[in-house]
Write a protein that holds these residues in place. Structure first.
Motif, mmCIF file in Angstrom:
data_model
loop_
_atom_site.group_PDB
_atom_site.id
_atom_site.type_symbol
_atom_site.label_atom_id
_atom_site.label_comp_id
_atom_site.label_asym_id
_atom_site.label_seq_id
_atom_site.Cartn_x
_atom_site.Cartn_y
_atom_site.Cartn_z
ATOM 1 N N ARG A 56 0.845 -1.191 0.000
ATOM 2 C CA ARG A 56 0.000 0.000 0.000
ATOM 3 C C ARG A 56 0.882 1.243 0.000
ATOM 4 N N MET A 57 0.604 2.144 -0.930
ATOM 5 C CA MET A 57 1.409 3.354 -1.050
ATOM 6 C C MET A 57 0.781 4.481 -0.253
ATOM 7 N N PRO A 58 1.570 5.473 0.118
ATOM 8 C CA PRO A 58 1.012 6.585 0.886
ATOM 9 C C PRO A 58 -0.142 7.285 0.169
ATOM 10 N N ASN A 59 -0.170 7.208 -1.153
ATOM 11 C CA ASN A 59 -1.264 7.872 -1.856
ATOM 12 C C ASN A 59 -2.527 7.016 -1.888
#
Lengths: 586, 398
Positions: free
Chosen positions: A208-211
């Motif tokens: 999971r990416m910060p965005n």
């Protein structure tokens, strides 16, 4: 056949009139017979209930994420939940917690062996040797992975913080076992060894990416997690393998209110005895992080019905560990934000010295900041106020302290052994500290309220009971006890005194013929058997709270007198949520 | 009437039956509990997170407040002395871990800032990072005092506009060492603020760099040995750092110069941080190139944030030195209190850079902080020029 309109109208008026008059008659008869005639009996035939069953299908319960920040802020600066504190609402009539999807009575209620303690919540001993497929990585402060072994079993892997070998993993393994033995639903946690080459990335593994988006997991993601973990000299990692719980994850539960979409969740969590009593167990193992996000509800199938099971999870921030390092010295002694010590400290130029500042901690490997000498159970507190803890009354803490007495020295040693501490001194120290803290808890909370337990009434009218605080040598025996006998009307709740006696032992005899009269009394309505109530209070002792009687109820059955009711604080004053536990309303 | 009696009795029986059916008590405890659950089952509600919880969850899921995402409120990061400066920003984090951000800030003193920036993902296990930004800043009334070690308390104001396009690389080769280097182009425009004070205008006109409006190629390198727990807040550790700047004025070579800033900070915790003694020493020196002058607006200055009993930019010259001793104590996990003593001076020659004839101030204050950042400092400081009330949003120091 037809009827003229005027006749129809007359018939309608007559029928309506009859109904109205009848309604008035029925209502009056109900009123005139008095409220008691509609009152439920105090005891049913199936009391005391030993298992609380979830009767409704909970398949529609949806996962709900709880904000760590909001939960902490609300509890630090407010007291969410019901403001009137009464008796715990999920106890049965003898003041015990029935087995349920929240809690299962184990040690202290049934024989519980050191082998059982060492084994933990399940027989699982960790993933099968071989390749482990990584499907997720932790997004939290602590590193971690989700893996699946070749048997298709899923585990969460947790590490020790860098520089602190055995600290978090030892705490998790030990406290998991202790909390399981105490009765909570917890996932199995086993200490094991991980090597980087055990791990392969799953075909569908994503990060999971910060965005908010996801990308395919890479080996560098694994390395990034491993860099934040304590590594052994041989390049391996000591880890906790936490077995994935069966069922669908519904995220955590809050310590106040109920889940609005769970039909079986009918008792406000802050009024559940096992959650109020968790204060005592948390104090014992310094579980300062008992917050909503360290719980997990799962949707499971039970008796062909979907129901929610409630778990406590994540015990790597217990004992002397904060999960990411040593715990703060403040932990266990002061909330993250607490007004009184702050006001004292602000003008004092640093010379208001908190008692926790100069506590000496041992330096044994894997122990961290944990000790027993300066531990004061009643003053212990988590990092953030817990809605159930701040409502815990003396009968809640008594219940928990008594449960804790069921964890023998041997059971403690077996749990600590599962922590696999490499230094035997660590193991010895931890066992000793847990025993000493347990004894302090007994001394504090088994004596804080009238400690009468296990009352029994024999066929011949001999009443026996125990004073557990005296039996466990936490307090001297009082000079005597006052026992007051009542005939009890189960339908009206009325009690009629039938005799009293003053005794010096924990044994009394019913007044002559009193029980025979109760047995012979067939005038009591309801046909639900005959009851006696016995109030037992200590007399002349040095502990004032022991002079408040416990209230005991026995029902006459074919097999003799059966204990059906017990109230440790029948005359409890009005209370409200306090700083650490319930406080009397001013 | 007689005719109605059967109907009446039937109605009584019917209602009595209904009442019994609905009001009947449960026959067992298990039934009583089942009824409670049945009643709730008829009235289930879906949990809906309140708005604030949804916003906080978005922050938590993204990795905290430090991660750029969406529209956010911004404060400060504008030229010192701007006063309260709220603004609005927008952040976007790329799937690769890089970030793009834009913001605009407007202060109560009419200072303005517009900035767009980009940050690379962290490379080499968080050891390497690149950043770039384009920034325009307008400060219409910057306090201006005469230069020198002990200038009179005569204040006027000047206006300064700075436009910058720059990039930097930050390298952390080992745990306690930070290196970084940057290169950028900076345009300065200065002018006298439109007050009617002829003395002020005279002062402004005589300062080096007035009217030059140079365009600089600004390059810098710095190194730091940093044993603090965090740059934003710490109770222990040491910081030793030095930064070398080269300002090459490509439009007017007479204003090219070099500048070196040094810092030494020591945090001494006593009784596990219940008390913290903080000692800080900072010095800056400039060197004009080929006889060039250092423009006044890029000279080292003291006052406000470092020499706290004096107003912002109270002292300004080619070199500066100042030190601070601070006694801090723990009030609670997020609150410290402190008393402090600051001393420093600015001087025209490097030889005068010593500890003699320093201006000093004392004060105290309260700090709200997290474990890694200082959220706000509220302080009251006193010097020979009076009392000052300060609000800061960063640790003490230049």
């Amino acid at each position: 056949m037809t009827m003229p309109t005027s006749q129809c109208v007359r018939s309608f008026i007559a029928l309506t009139g009859s109904l109205v008059v009848a309604l008035a008659v029925v209502s009056y008869s109900t009123y005139a017979s008095g409220p008691d005639s509609r009152k439920a009996p105090k005891f049913y035939d199936d009391d005391p209930l030993m298992r609380a069953v979830d009767t409704q299908d909970a398949a529609k319960v949806q996962p709900r994420q709880i904000s760590l920040m909001l939960d902490a802020a609300i509890n630090l600066f407010g007291r969410p939940g019901l403001q009137d504190v009464g008796r715990a609402e999920n106890v049965n009539t003898i003041d015990e917690v029935p087995d349920s999807n929240w809690f299962t009575n184990r040690a202290g209620t049934r024989p519980f062996t050191p082998d059982e303690m060492y084994r933990g919540p399940s027989d699982d001993a960790g993933p099968a040797p071989g390749q482990w497929t990584v499907s997720r990585k932790s997004n939290g402060v602590s590193p971690g992975f989700t893996i699946t072994d070749e048997r298709n079993r899923r585990y969460f892997i947790k590490f020790d913080p860098p520089g602190f070998p055995e600290l978090g993993t030892g705490a998790e393994a030990v406290v998991t076992r202790l909390f399981h033995a105490l009765g909570y639903h917890v996932p199995q946690a086993t200490v094991g060894i991980l090597r980087r080459d055990n791990l392969v990335i799953g075909r569908d593994a994503t990060v999971r990416m910060p965005n908010g988006g996801y990308r395919k997991m890479r080996m560098s993601d694994i390395d990034e997690q491993l860099r934040r973990a304590e590594r052994s000299e041989d390049g391996s990692y000591r880890v906790i393998f936490a077995e994935a719980l069966p069922g669908k994850s519904l995220e955590g539960f809050k310590y106040e209110g109920t889940r609005p979409d769970d039909p079986n969740d009918v008792v406000a969590h802050e009024n559940r005895r096992e959650l109020r009593g968790l204060r005592v167990f948390s104090a014992w193992v310094n579980h300062t992080d008992a917050k909503a996000i360290n719980t997990l509800d799962t949707l499971i199938t039970e008796n062909g019905r979907a129901v929610v099971r409630h778990h406590l999870i994540d015990f790597n921030a217990t004992l002397g560990s904060a999960g990411i390092g040593l715990r703060e010295r403040r932990d266990g002694y002061e909330y993250l934000a607490e007004t009184t010590p702050t006001y004292k400290a602000m003008p004092a130029f640093g010379f208001y010295l908190r008692p926790w500042l100069n506590i000496h901690y041992p330096t044994y490997r894997g122990i961290g900041r944990f000790e027993s000498k300066r531990f004061v159970p009643e003053e212990w507190r988590p990092r953030v106020p817990n809605p159930a803890y701040v409502r815990s009354r003396a009968d809640d803490t008594f219940w928990a302290a008594r449960k804790l007495m069921g964890i023998s020295d041997d059971l403690i040693r077996a749990a600590v052994k599962a922590g696999h501490y490499t230094d035997p001194r660590s193991e010895d120290f931890l066992v000793g500290a847990l025993i000493e803290r347990r004894e302090k808890i007994g001394r504090a909370w088994l004596t804080a309220v009238n400690p009468i337990v296990d009352p029994s009434l024999s066929e011949d009218g001999a009443l026996t009971f125990r004073n557990i605080a005296v039996d466990l040598q936490f307090a001297p025996a009082p000079p005597g006890y006052q026992v007051t006998w009542f005939r009890f009307d189960n339908m009206t709740g009325e009690s009629t005194a039938i005799g009293e006696s003053k005794i010096s032992e924990t044994r009394a005899t019913a007044p002559p013929d009193a029980l025979a009269r109760v047995r012979a009394d067939t005038t009591l309505p309801g046909g639900r058997g005959q009851f006696v109530r016995v109030d037992i209070a200590a007399t002349g002792g040095s502990i004032a709270s022991w002079a408040s009687p416990v209230r005991v109820y026995f029902r006459r059955t074919q097999d003799g007198w059966k204990l059906v009711g017990f109230d440790r604080m029948p005359d409890a004053p009005a209370m409200r949520p306090g700083l650490v536990g319930a406080e009397q309303t001013r | 009437m007689i005719r109605l009696l059967p109907r009446f009795l039937t109605a009584i029986l019917f209602l009595a039956h209904l009442q019994t059916a609905f009001a009947q008590e449960p026959g067992s405890r298990a039934e009583e509990q089942a009824r409670q659950q049945e009643a709730k089952a008829r009235n289930l509600k879906t949990y809906v997170s309140p708005w604030i919880e949804q916003r906080l969850l978005a922050v938590e899921n993204a990795g905290g407040f430090g991660v750029a995402r969406g529209v956010v409120v911004k404060f400060g990061d504008i030229k010192r002395g701007s006063g309260f400066a709220p603004g609005i920003g927008y952040g976007y984090t790329t799937s690769g871990g890089g970030a793009l951000a834009a913001k605009g800030v407007y202060s109560i003193k009419n200072y303005k800032l517009v900035q767009v920036s980009a940050q690379s993902p962290h490379f080499s296990a968080d050891r390497l990072l690149f950043r770039t930004r384009a920034r325009w800043q307008d400060a219409p009334r910057v306090p201006l005092y005469p230069l020198g070690p002990d200038p009179p308390a005569f204040r006027t104001d000047y206006a300064e506009t700075k436009t910058e396009v720059s990039g930097e690389a930050l390298l952390k080769p080992v745990r306690y060492v930070r290196l970084d280097g940057g290169l950028g182009v900076e345009w300065f425009n200065t002018g006298f603020s439109h007050d009617e004070n002829p003395v002020g205008l005279t002062l402004f006109d005589t300062l080096p760099g007035t009217g030059a409006d140079p365009r600089y190629i600004h390059s810098r390198v710095s190194g730091a040995f940093d044993l603090r727990d965090s740059e934003g807040y710490t109770r222990r550790g040491t910081l030793l750092s030095a930064t070398y700047h080269n300002y090459h004025a490509d439009s007017n070579g007479t204003h090219s110069f070099d500048r070196v800033d040094g810092a030494a900070e020591q945090y001494i915790p006593i009784l596990h941080g219940n008390w913290v003694i903080f000692l800080g020493l900072w010095a800056s020196t400039t060197m004009g190139k080929d006889g060039g002058q250092v423009p006044f607006f890029l000279m080292p200055d003291l006052g406000g944030h470092d020499l706290r009993g004096f107003s912002d930019y109270r002292f300004r010259d080619r070199h500066s030195i100042n030190w601070t001793a601070e006694y801090r104590w723990y009030a609670q996990e997020f609150i410290d209190l402190a008393i402090f003593y600051d001393a420093g001076k600015t001087v025209p020659t490097r030889g005068a850079l010593d500890f003699k004839d320093l201006h000093s101030s004392i004060g105290g204050g309260v700090r709200l902080h997290t474990s890694i950042s200082t959220l706000v400092r509220v302080e009251l400081a006193h010097s020979r020029e009076g009392l000052r009330f300060l609000i800061g949003f960063s640790p003490v120091g230049p």
